[in-house]
Design a protein around this motif. Structure first.
Motif, PDB file in Angstrom:
ATOM      1  N   VAL A  93      40.030  33.932  44.968  1.00 59.78           N
ATOM      2  CA  VAL A  93      40.554  35.137  44.587  1.00 59.78           C
ATOM      3  C   VAL A  93      39.472  36.137  44.382  1.00 59.78           C
ATOM      4  CG1 VAL A  93      42.087  35.947  42.670  1.00 59.78           C
ATOM      5  CG2 VAL A  93      42.176  33.748  43.225  1.00 59.78           C
ATOM      6  N   SER A  94      39.637  37.388  45.204  1.00 63.58           N
ATOM      7  CA  SER A  94      38.730  38.215  44.996  1.00 63.58           C
ATOM      8  C   SER A  94      39.281  39.161  44.011  1.00 63.58           C
ATOM      9  CB  SER A  94      38.632  39.093  46.176  1.00 63.58           C
ATOM     10  OG  SER A  94      38.110  38.188  47.350  1.00 63.58           O
ATOM     11  N   VAL A  95      38.577  39.561  42.928  1.00 63.11           N
ATOM     12  CA  VAL A  95      38.573  40.268  41.934  1.00 63.11           C
ATOM     13  C   VAL A  95      37.754  41.526  41.944  1.00 63.11           C
ATOM     14  CG1 VAL A  95      39.007  40.765  39.252  1.00 63.11           C
ATOM     15  CG2 VAL A  95      39.524  38.506  40.274  1.00 63.11           C
ATOM     16  N   ASP A  96      38.277  42.616  42.385  1.00 55.89           N
ATOM     17  CA  ASP A  96      37.362  43.933  42.322  1.00 55.89           C
ATOM     18  C   ASP A  96      37.758  45.092  41.401  1.00 55.89           C
ATOM     19  OD1 ASP A  96      35.805  46.096  43.411  1.00 55.89           O
ATOM     20  OD2 ASP A  96      36.923  45.938  45.790  1.00 55.89           O
ATOM     21  N   ILE A  97      36.598  45.222  40.563  1.00 58.45           N
ATOM     22  CA  ILE A  97      36.754  46.039  39.389  1.00 58.45           C
ATOM     23  C   ILE A  97      35.887  47.484  39.453  1.00 58.45           C
ATOM     24  CG2 ILE A  97      36.098  46.005  36.852  1.00 58.45           C
ATOM     25  CD1 ILE A  97      37.869  43.618  37.070  1.00 58.45           C
ATOM     26  N   VAL A  98      36.520  48.418  39.091  1.00 59.65           N
ATOM     27  CA  VAL A  98      35.768  49.717  38.943  1.00 59.65           C
ATOM     28  C   VAL A  98      36.009  50.330  37.616  1.00 59.65           C
ATOM     29  CG1 VAL A  98      35.610  52.042  39.931  1.00 59.65           C
ATOM     30  CG2 VAL A  98      36.274  50.037  41.598  1.00 59.65           C
ATOM     31  N   ALA A  99      34.956  50.911  37.062  1.00 56.07           N
ATOM     32  CA  ALA A  99      35.200  51.263  35.549  1.00 56.07           C
ATOM     33  C   ALA A  99      34.342  52.749  35.787  1.00 56.07           C
ATOM     34  CB  ALA A  99      34.712  50.483  34.536  1.00 56.07           C
ATOM     35  N   ALA A 101      32.151  46.612  41.337  1.00 53.78           N
ATOM     36  CA  ALA A 101      31.720  45.336  41.781  1.00 53.78           C
ATOM     37  C   ALA A 101      32.956  44.299  41.994  1.00 53.78           C
ATOM     38  CB  ALA A 101      30.647  44.721  40.818  1.00 53.78           C
ATOM     39  N   CYS A 102      32.580  43.273  42.918  1.00 55.10           N
ATOM     40  CA  CYS A 102      33.719  42.277  43.227  1.00 55.10           C
ATOM     41  C   CYS A 102      33.009  40.788  43.090  1.00 55.10           C
ATOM     42  CB  CYS A 102      34.402  42.697  44.602  1.00 55.10           C
ATOM     43  SG  CYS A 102      35.369  41.648  45.086  1.00 55.10           S
ATOM     44  N   ILE A 125      27.241  47.914  48.065  1.00 62.49           N
ATOM     45  CA  ILE A 125      27.163  46.983  49.486  1.00 62.49           C
ATOM     46  C   ILE A 125      28.120  45.935  48.998  1.00 62.49           C
ATOM     47  CG2 ILE A 125      25.869  45.549  50.894  1.00 62.49           C
ATOM     48  CD1 ILE A 125      23.361  47.504  50.108  1.00 62.49           C
ATOM     49  N   GLU A 126      29.002  45.664  50.175  1.00 62.08           N
ATOM     50  CA  GLU A 126      30.315  44.785  49.641  1.00 62.08           C
ATOM     51  C   GLU A 126      30.771  44.025  51.144  1.00 62.08           C
ATOM     52  OE1 GLU A 126      33.844  46.854  48.634  1.00 62.08           O
ATOM     53  OE2 GLU A 126      32.980  48.654  48.730  1.00 62.08           O
ATOM     54  N   PRO A 162      41.898  32.827  55.261  1.00 64.92           N
ATOM     55  CA  PRO A 162      41.176  33.195  53.982  1.00 64.92           C
ATOM     56  C   PRO A 162      39.887  34.302  54.518  1.00 64.92           C
ATOM     57  CG  PRO A 162      41.412  30.989  54.262  1.00 64.92           C
ATOM     58  CD  PRO A 162      41.575  31.172  55.404  1.00 64.92           C
ATOM     59  N   ALA A 163      39.686  35.039  53.698  1.00 64.59           N
ATOM     60  CA  ALA A 163      38.788  35.970  53.697  1.00 64.59           C
ATOM     61  C   ALA A 163      38.031  36.037  52.056  1.00 64.59           C
ATOM     62  CB  ALA A 163      38.828  37.406  54.111  1.00 64.59           C
ATOM     63  N   ALA A 164      36.577  36.415  52.147  1.00 63.83           N
ATOM     64  CA  ALA A 164      35.880  36.555  50.859  1.00 63.83           C
ATOM     65  C   ALA A 164      35.289  37.886  50.779  1.00 63.83           C
ATOM     66  CB  ALA A 164      34.977  35.291  50.540  1.00 63.83           C
ATOM     67  N   HIS A 165      35.000  38.382  49.367  1.00 62.39           N
ATOM     68  CA  HIS A 165      34.262  39.719  49.261  1.00 62.39           C
ATOM     69  C   HIS A 165      33.665  39.545  47.967  1.00 62.39           C
ATOM     70  CE1 HIS A 165      35.674  44.181  47.988  1.00 62.39           C
ATOM     71  NE2 HIS A 165      34.568  44.206  48.514  1.00 62.39           N
TER      72      HIS A 165
END
Ligand code: MF3
Ligand code: CO
Length: 247
Positions: free
Chosen positions: A91-97, A106-107, A200-201, A227-230
């Protein structure tokens, strides 16, 4: 145009990045099999707001949630919903604040319980792609150096490099110049100056690198459903290296 940041601006970006980093640590503790991605999103929103920051994804271009949560074959921009996380998922969790007008991004890709060794390997190599890319990166390096290193590492493991999404500059806006491709030729492209802040991601797939957009207009899944990862951090390019702000 790439906007080089002052130390004063970097200080503000650093604070937003600290919140993003802490939120991801919080997610690591809370994420578990049996919860829905929407439940996780609610926890994330609450956490970010408790830090006096805004969950920047919410409302961005109409995005309806506080985090992008992308399960298995979903590469990026998954809209949290009723999907239940299961043992074996990645599960990729991508967070922006954003706080005080500056953004951090970041993710991480989390493994739910026991996952297949081949998936653990995909997650690990994706993270390694980031660290290969920042090895030796400093003022005077080029964008092509970054892409080259990510691509070389991913493809040496037989993985695909997602092309249709990229890293980016960040600061007063979530997405600023330049685009940071995860493929390329060393020594080509724009030369980076000290004070440039980048995300960079690497987004890396087990099979085909091509993606298709879901009908919701956001979620991107691999065309072969593999599947893919990040993995992503925000960093500052310095004269003698990089300073990673979301670690
Ligand atoms: N980190 C993601 C990106 O840079 C965040 C997107 S927010 C969304 O693309 F609202 F567009 F999902
Ligand atoms: Co980003």
């Amino acid at each position: 145009m790439i906007h080089v940041k002052s130390e004063k601006e970097i200080e503000k970006i650093r604070e937003s990045c600290r919140i993003v980093r802490d939120t991801l640590h919080f997610v690591e503790k809370k994420i578990h099999a049996g919860m829905t991605t929407k439940e996780l999103d609610v926890l994330i929103e609450r956490y970010i707001r408790s830090e006096g920051a805004n969950p920047s994804c919410l409302g961005y271009g109409g995005f309806p949630a506080s985090a992008c949560i992308s399960v298995n074959e979903m590469v990026v921009h998954g809209i949290p919903d009723d999907r239940i996380l299961r043992e074996g998922d990645i599960v990729s969790v991508d967070i922006v604040a954003d706080k005080n007008g500056y953004f951090g991004d970041a993710c991480r890709t989390f493994c739910i319980g026991e996952v297949k060794p081949e998936l653990k390997q995909l997650v690990k190599v994706t993270e390694e792609c980031f660290f290969k890319a920042v090895e030796g990166l400093k003022a005077g390096s080029t964008l092509g150096d970054i892409g080259f290193k990510v691509q070389q590492h991913a493809e040496s493991h037989g993985y695909g490099v997602i092309r249709s999404y990229t890293g980016h500059g960040i600061g007063k806006e979530m997405h600023e110049d330049p685009e940071v491709h995860n493929y390329g030729k060393a020594g080509t492209g724009t030369r980076l100056r000290a004070g440039t802040v980048l995300c960079i991601e690497p987004m890396i797939s087990q099979g085909d690198w091509r993606v298709r957009l879901l009908p919701d207009g956001w979620g991107a899944v691999t065309v072969d459903n593999k599947p893919a990862a990040h993995y992503e951090n925000t960093l500052v390019v310095r004269e003698d290296g990089v300073e990673i702000l979301t670690l």
